[in-house]
Design a protein around this motif. Sequence first.
Motif, PDB file in Angstrom:
ATOM      1  N   ARG A  95      26.157  27.076  51.138  1.00 26.26           N
ATOM      2  CA  ARG A  95      27.223  26.174  50.683  1.00 26.26           C
ATOM      3  C   ARG A  95      28.258  27.041  49.960  1.00 26.26           C
ATOM      4  NH1 ARG A  95      26.407  21.273  47.791  1.00 26.26           N
ATOM      5  NH2 ARG A  95      28.092  20.637  49.178  1.00 26.26           N
ATOM      6  N   CYS A  96      29.323  27.344  50.682  1.00 27.31           N
ATOM      7  CA  CYS A  96      30.282  28.324  50.168  1.00 27.31           C
ATOM      8  C   CYS A  96      31.247  27.669  49.185  1.00 27.31           C
ATOM      9  CB  CYS A  96      31.074  28.910  51.332  1.00 27.31           C
ATOM     10  SG  CYS A  96      30.029  29.766  52.514  1.00 27.31           S
ATOM     11  N   ARG A 103      32.494  35.286  53.007  1.00 27.13           N
ATOM     12  CA  ARG A 103      32.367  36.695  53.375  1.00 27.13           C
ATOM     13  C   ARG A 103      30.905  37.159  53.291  1.00 27.13           C
ATOM     14  NH1 ARG A 103      35.662  41.558  50.739  1.00 27.13           N
ATOM     15  NH2 ARG A 103      35.221  42.887  52.511  1.00 27.13           N
ATOM     16  N   ASN A 104      30.265  36.811  52.189  1.00 22.01           N
ATOM     17  CA  ASN A 104      28.864  37.227  52.018  1.00 22.01           C
ATOM     18  C   ASN A 104      27.973  36.601  53.095  1.00 22.01           C
ATOM     19  OD1 ASN A 104      29.656  38.654  49.800  1.00 22.01           O
ATOM     20  ND2 ASN A 104      29.041  37.104  48.308  1.00 22.01           N
ATOM     21  N   ALA A 109      24.855  37.130  58.052  1.00 26.45           N
ATOM     22  CA  ALA A 109      24.529  36.610  59.394  1.00 26.45           C
ATOM     23  C   ALA A 109      24.709  37.687  60.453  1.00 26.45           C
ATOM     24  CB  ALA A 109      25.401  35.397  59.697  1.00 26.45           C
ATOM     25  N   ARG A 110      25.794  38.457  60.320  1.00 28.28           N
ATOM     26  CA  ARG A 110      26.036  39.508  61.330  1.00 28.28           C
ATOM     27  C   ARG A 110      24.971  40.591  61.244  1.00 28.28           C
ATOM     28  NH1 ARG A 110      30.135  41.304  59.328  1.00 28.28           N
ATOM     29  NH2 ARG A 110      29.101  43.135  58.450  1.00 28.28           N
ATOM     30  N   VAL A 212      46.905  30.979  58.572  1.00 32.25           N
ATOM     31  CA  VAL A 212      45.531  30.732  58.079  1.00 32.25           C
ATOM     32  C   VAL A 212      45.049  31.956  57.315  1.00 32.25           C
ATOM     33  CG1 VAL A 212      44.872  29.191  59.981  1.00 32.25           C
ATOM     34  CG2 VAL A 212      44.390  31.630  60.189  1.00 32.25           C
ATOM     35  N   ASP A 213      44.119  31.718  56.390  1.00 38.19           N
ATOM     36  CA  ASP A 213      43.287  32.776  55.818  1.00 38.19           C
ATOM     37  C   ASP A 213      41.952  32.661  56.546  1.00 38.19           C
ATOM     38  OD1 ASP A 213      45.311  33.199  54.025  1.00 38.19           O
ATOM     39  OD2 ASP A 213      44.251  32.359  52.300  1.00 38.19           O
ATOM     40  N   ILE A 214      41.450  33.755  57.028  1.00 37.81           N
ATOM     41  CA  ILE A 214      40.233  33.687  57.858  1.00 37.81           C
ATOM     42  C   ILE A 214      39.330  34.879  57.561  1.00 37.81           C
ATOM     43  CG2 ILE A 214      41.487  34.797  59.795  1.00 37.81           C
ATOM     44  CD1 ILE A 214      39.780  33.133  61.746  1.00 37.81           C
ATOM     45  N   ILE A 215      38.037  34.621  57.530  1.00 36.47           N
ATOM     46  CA  ILE A 215      37.056  35.711  57.447  1.00 36.47           C
ATOM     47  C   ILE A 215      36.556  35.918  58.870  1.00 36.47           C
ATOM     48  CG2 ILE A 215      34.886  36.528  56.429  1.00 36.47           C
ATOM     49  CD1 ILE A 215      36.988  35.905  54.262  1.00 36.47           C
ATOM     50  N   THR A 216      36.886  37.048  59.440  1.00 37.20           N
ATOM     51  CA  THR A 216      36.493  37.310  60.827  1.00 37.20           C
ATOM     52  C   THR A 216      35.059  37.850  60.868  1.00 37.20           C
ATOM     53  OG1 THR A 216      37.728  39.366  60.597  1.00 37.20           O
ATOM     54  CG2 THR A 216      38.787  37.600  61.832  1.00 37.20           C
ATOM     55  N   ALA A 217      34.544  38.068  62.075  1.00 33.66           N
ATOM     56  CA  ALA A 217      33.123  38.394  62.232  1.00 33.66           C
ATOM     57  C   ALA A 217      32.727  39.690  61.524  1.00 33.66           C
ATOM     58  CB  ALA A 217      32.786  38.481  63.721  1.00 33.66           C
TER      59      ALA A 217
END
Length: 497
Positions: A95-96, A103-104, A109-110, A212-217
């Motif tokens: 739950r971010c 990011r964490n 997950a990666r 957008v603000d995005i956290i990529t893979a």
Amino acid sequence: MHRRRFVQSSLAAAVVASLPAKQSLAALLNLTTEVSADVPAMTGDGAEVTLKQSAVQDLSNSLRGQLLLQGDDGYDKHRRVLYPEYDKYPGLIVRCAGAADVRNAVNFARTENLLVAVKCGGHGAAGNGTCDGGMMIDLSLLRNVRVDPIARTADVSGGSLLGHMDHETMAYGLVTTAGTVSHTGVSGLTLGGGFGRVGRRFGLALDNVLGVDIITADGEFRRANKDENPDLYWGVRGGGGNFGVVTSFKFQLHPMQRQVVRGRFSFPGSEAKQVLNFFAEYSENAPDNLYVSGGVAARANGLGVSVSIIYSGPLDKAEDFLAPIRKAGTVAAEDVRTLDYVFVQKMGDNTDIRSVAASKSGFIEDLTPQLIDAIISGMVPHPGRSHSMAFQQSGGAIGRVAVDATAFPHRDSKANMLCGVRWPYGEEGAEHRAYVEDYWKDIEPHTKGFYTNDMLKESQGEVNLNYLGNYRRLVQIKDKYDPGNLFRLNANIQPSV
Ligand SMILES: Cc1cc2nc3c(=O)[nH]c(=O)nc-3n(C[C@H](O)[C@H](O)[C@H](O)COP(=O)(O)OP(=O)(O)OC[C@H]3O[C@@H](n4cnc5c(N)ncnc54)[C@H](O)[C@@H]3O)c2cc1C
């Protein structure tokens, strides 16, 4: 699984001990989950893995929000999405509370090669907001809308719901396109398209995204707009959640009056063909400030047909658009009211829960007499189910955007046609499912592609074709930002690397 929670300060411990609903304060008081054992999980390729207790504990400690594992208070509530049939159990729910948590979560997950589901409003038709065994990135703590009335923009956090946005923007007499049910998520709706009652005036929700603000893979924070990472900016407007987790949108807002006219007219089923022929011509010629919806429904007692409008133009001109509908057939019931737009946006709440297992949809470029015949002749009233066919109108500003201007390619569509068959949840549905499959066989040849936000179990080949000429460019962007296909629970663009 037994797990103890500890509180990081004695003051917080005292406060929590005095409150019955202490779990709701978890994020606020920085409660940390103590992970007592290794955690079974699932990779993106479907392999079962075991996550080390220490690694999961480190993840939990890294969060401002909350980690939930099976057995934790709140796990059962947050694992769910809108449709109860997606009864899935993620291995872990993050739950971010902010972009740092996202990011964490993404990095974890990666590194662990986990299956990842991203949940905003949880309305996704395919239930991709949750998963079995993988990591659910739950954005429901990330709900905020900040309006700049001077610049006419809104910054909307990635877990926000449509109703939050309408409420905040309309306070300044401003709107942007949002869908027709206020508890739908801004993110899922916008990243795949975003049809709504003012879409013909202002375009799809995604046409109003300035950035957008995005956290990529790779776990990097990126800003995507016309100047920064323009390829990603293009891709997120129609490519869904394929490239990363959007933590914030910047939307263009438009001035609009609060009051709109809503009209709803019902006609007898015996006039269905005549009324749908009227509907086809009327909606084709509608001005941008007129949103026309309509549909035909089969219930136990026979067919019914309706035409509805939302008119957001000058109120004294509304009658010009209501009068022709009254002549479309024998009006059985009429409901015309001037209403607050934000109220109208909530009128479908809770009553619009469609059955996913038995729905079908497709874009149409024309509501031809042949299609109307197919729609009506295949509908069979039945005591144990209701069957409806509705039209989500497009055109206007939506159709004036070039097919390759954004990743969303279906600009020539006149409407998204949605067929739903419902029966009481929990009752045997095989007969009804077979019925809708059979019904759709005659309808499908009239469709051209489908709305990815409504897709269910389409094959990878169908998904690729549905991006039309934009597919190759989307693959290049996927290769750059998510080469390992971490974000695969969506209308997936498979990387070529
Ligand atoms: C009752 C109802 C009414 C609807 N009405 C409309 C309508 O009027 N107009 C319309 O266009 N559509 C409508 N839809 C369809 C809707 O657009 C999709 O169901 C959409 O996916 C819902 O988004 P969500 O965030 O609620 O869903 P979720 O299930 O939370 O998300 C759907 C998918 O979006 C992606 N995603 C979600 N959040 C993020 C994020 N922050 N970053 C990256 N990816 C993310 C994920 O891939 C996820 O699987 C409706 C659906 C329902 C159930």
